[in-house]
Design a protein around this motif. Structure first.
Motif, PDB file in Angstrom:
ATOM      1  N   GLU A  59       0.827  -1.199   0.000  1.00  0.00           N
ATOM      2  CA  GLU A  59       0.000   0.000   0.000  1.00  0.00           C
ATOM      3  C   GLU A  59       0.865   1.255   0.000  1.00  0.00           C
ATOM      4  O   GLU A  59       1.980   1.263   0.528  1.00  0.00           O
ATOM      5  N   ALA A  60       0.330   2.320  -0.566  1.00  0.00           N
ATOM      6  CA  ALA A  60       0.995   3.619  -0.523  1.00  0.00           C
ATOM      7  C   ALA A  60       0.864   4.204   0.882  1.00  0.00           C
ATOM      8  O   ALA A  60      -0.052   3.841   1.633  1.00  0.00           O
ATOM      9  N   PRO A  61       1.758   5.117   1.268  1.00  0.00           N
ATOM     10  CA  PRO A  61       1.628   5.753   2.586  1.00  0.00           C
ATOM     11  C   PRO A  61       0.280   6.452   2.717  1.00  0.00           C
ATOM     12  O   PRO A  61      -0.223   7.040   1.753  1.00  0.00           O
ATOM     13  N   PRO A  62      -0.315   6.399   3.903  1.00  0.00           N
ATOM     14  CA  PRO A  62      -1.616   7.036   4.088  1.00  0.00           C
ATOM     15  C   PRO A  62      -1.474   8.529   4.362  1.00  0.00           C
ATOM     16  O   PRO A  62      -0.369   9.037   4.585  1.00  0.00           O
ATOM     17  N   GLU A  63      -2.591   9.203   4.377  1.00  0.00           N
ATOM     18  CA  GLU A  63      -2.639  10.565   4.908  1.00  0.00           C
ATOM     19  C   GLU A  63      -2.592  10.458   6.431  1.00  0.00           C
ATOM     20  O   GLU A  63      -3.266   9.614   7.024  1.00  0.00           O
ATOM     21  N   PHE A  64      -1.799  11.308   7.081  1.00  0.00           N
ATOM     22  CA  PHE A  64      -1.682  11.266   8.534  1.00  0.00           C
ATOM     23  C   PHE A  64      -2.449  12.429   9.156  1.00  0.00           C
ATOM     24  O   PHE A  64      -2.329  13.579   8.722  1.00  0.00           O
ATOM     25  N   VAL A  65      -3.234  12.103  10.178  1.00  0.00           N
ATOM     26  CA  VAL A  65      -3.962  13.108  10.944  1.00  0.00           C
ATOM     27  C   VAL A  65      -3.599  12.908  12.412  1.00  0.00           C
ATOM     28  O   VAL A  65      -3.800  11.816  12.963  1.00  0.00           O
ATOM     29  N   TRP A  66      -3.061  13.952  13.044  1.00  0.00           N
ATOM     30  CA  TRP A  66      -2.650  13.863  14.440  1.00  0.00           C
ATOM     31  C   TRP A  66      -3.673  14.539  15.343  1.00  0.00           C
ATOM     32  O   TRP A  66      -4.190  15.617  15.021  1.00  0.00           O
ATOM     33  N   VAL A  67      -3.955  13.896  16.484  1.00  0.00           N
ATOM     34  CA  VAL A  67      -4.868  14.451  17.483  1.00  0.00           C
ATOM     35  C   VAL A  67      -4.201  14.339  18.853  1.00  0.00           C
ATOM     36  O   VAL A  67      -3.180  13.662  19.009  1.00  0.00           O
ATOM     37  N   ASP A  68      -4.808  14.979  19.854  1.00  0.00           N
ATOM     38  CA  ASP A  68      -4.167  15.074  21.165  1.00  0.00           C
ATOM     39  C   ASP A  68      -4.444  13.901  22.095  1.00  0.00           C
ATOM     40  O   ASP A  68      -3.776  13.765  23.122  1.00  0.00           O
ATOM     41  N   SER A  69      -5.442  13.067  21.776  1.00  0.00           N
ATOM     42  CA  SER A  69      -5.766  11.970  22.690  1.00  0.00           C
ATOM     43  C   SER A  69      -6.550  10.897  21.957  1.00  0.00           C
ATOM     44  O   SER A  69      -7.121  11.150  20.883  1.00  0.00           O
ATOM     45  N   PRO A  70      -6.625   9.686  22.517  1.00  0.00           N
ATOM     46  CA  PRO A  70      -7.484   8.655  21.929  1.00  0.00           C
ATOM     47  C   PRO A  70      -8.948   9.072  21.881  1.00  0.00           C
ATOM     48  O   PRO A  70      -9.687   8.646  20.985  1.00  0.00           O
ATOM     49  N   VAL A  71      -9.377   9.898  22.821  1.00  0.00           N
ATOM     50  CA  VAL A  71     -10.764  10.357  22.823  1.00  0.00           C
ATOM     51  C   VAL A  71     -11.037  11.197  21.580  1.00  0.00           C
ATOM     52  O   VAL A  71     -12.055  11.032  20.901  1.00  0.00           O
ATOM     53  N   ALA A  72     -10.118  12.104  21.264  1.00  0.00           N
ATOM     54  CA  ALA A  72     -10.278  12.927  20.066  1.00  0.00           C
ATOM     55  C   ALA A  72     -10.256  12.064  18.813  1.00  0.00           C
ATOM     56  O   ALA A  72     -10.999  12.313  17.855  1.00  0.00           O
ATOM     57  N   ALA A  73      -9.413  11.035  18.806  1.00  0.00           N
ATOM     58  CA  ALA A  73      -9.369  10.135  17.653  1.00  0.00           C
ATOM     59  C   ALA A  73     -10.688   9.394  17.490  1.00  0.00           C
ATOM     60  O   ALA A  73     -11.215   9.263  16.381  1.00  0.00           O
ATOM     61  N   ALA A  74     -11.246   8.910  18.605  1.00  0.00           N
ATOM     62  CA  ALA A  74     -12.511   8.181  18.538  1.00  0.00           C
ATOM     63  C   ALA A  74     -13.630   9.071  18.025  1.00  0.00           C
ATOM     64  O   ALA A  74     -14.481   8.637  17.241  1.00  0.00           O
ATOM     65  N   THR A  75     -13.638  10.330  18.454  1.00  0.00           N
ATOM     66  CA  THR A  75     -14.657  11.266  17.980  1.00  0.00           C
ATOM     67  C   THR A  75     -14.534  11.486  16.482  1.00  0.00           C
ATOM     68  O   THR A  75     -15.524  11.460  15.741  1.00  0.00           O
TER      69      THR A  75
END
Length: 305
Positions: A59-75
């Motif tokens: 697979e090609a590299p994905p787009e990366f999105v950074w967040v401050d916590s697992p809670v923010a990622a889950a949202t």
């Protein structure tokens, strides 16, 4: 092929076996401290490791999105119509070619197969040993490493009890599992299953320790693959890989632990008498007393809103 250290050669590579086992115990404690680290993520290193794992899947590299916590990622993931990050779990039937499997299942299989190959050479079940009469695991704590080696206990058995089990109990059982329940909750089960995190890498850490002290050798491609998971263990918090996008969470900004009672090999658990035991930059926090989550949810939900 991956090759194990032979217990018949107690001074393999010129270093006595007891010294290498003592080094393994020191590395165990060092790797636990790394796994519980609160330093900011090394984003460049983490993205490079994830991109390499994707390359191993074709697979090609994905787009990366950074967040401050697992809670923010889950949202973010809960509100995202892209389902490619979900569906980790049961593998498709073997009659379906691997290249046609959904991305989550291919990644799960890639990691499982690596762990299987690395573990074959250092699986205690592959090293038969009959202890002397009256000498059982219950008596091991009263024995020093030189005494265990002198009694003929295979190195892989010592590593299993004194290195692998403490790593699993600290990083998975008393860190990941309570944090998963507190931060994600039952309503986020599909999101939760897709997550990897620094505590998930306890098994990769064990294989690295065995390699570092000369008790196992791995073929070059497996060693390279293992290195990517180790970079992620050191360089990021939780992460959710999707076919087109990878959501990466920062590590906690504070994490408090205590020694577990009545254990022998340095196992730890979350604990803070006053205030949250785990804190994230966006305000998400988890209160834990002696390993038990309490006051669950108030700041977690606020941070997720």
């Amino acid at each position: 092929m991956n090759r194990a250290f032979s217990p018949r050669h107690s001074s393999d590579r010129g270093i006595p076996l007891v010294e290498r086992l003592e080094t393994a115990l020191r590395l165990r404690d060092d790797r636990v401290r790394t796994g519980l680290g609160t330093e900011p993520a090394d984003r460049d290193a983490a993205q490079g490791a994830v991109s390499e794992i994707y390359r191993l899947l074709g697979e090609a590299p994905p787009e990366f999105v950074w967040v401050d916590s697992p809670v923010a990622a889950a949202t973010l993931l809960r509100n995202d119509p892209d389902e490619s990050v979900r569906g980790f779990g049961k593998l498709p039937p073997s009659v379906i070619p691997f290249r046609r499997w959904p991305f989550p299942q291919r990644l799960t299989a890639l990691k499982f197969e690596l762990r299987h190959r690395l573990g074959k050479s250092i699986d205690p079940r592959r090293h038969a040993w009959e202890p002397a009469a009256g000498f059982t695991k219950r008596e091991w704590p009263a024995s020093t490493l030189p005494e265990l080696v002198a009694r003929g206990v295979p190195p892989v058995w010592i590593l299993e009890l004194m290195v692998r089990e403490p790593l699993r109990e600290t990083l998975r059982d008393t860190m990941y599992q309570p944090l998963r329940a507190a931060l994600l909750g039952p309503e986020d089960r599909s999101v939760e299953r897709a997550g990897y995190e620094q505590y998930d890498t306890w098994s990769a850490t064990f294989y690295d320790i065995c390699r570092s002290v000369g008790l196992a050798e791995y073929r070059a491609d497996d060693a390279h693959h293992l290195d990517q998971w180790l970079i992620l263990a050191r360089g990021t918090g939780w992460w959710w890989p999707g076919a087109r996008r990878c959501v990466m969470a920062e590590r906690p900004t504070a994490l408090h632990v205590e020694a577990r009672p009545r254990v022998l090999y340095g196992q730890l658990r979350l604990h803070r008498a006053e205030g949250p035991a785990v804190e994230f930059a966006d305000g998400a926090e988890v209160f834990v007393r002696h390993g038990t989550v309490v006051r669950e949810g108030s700041k977690v939900r606020a941070a997720a809103s």
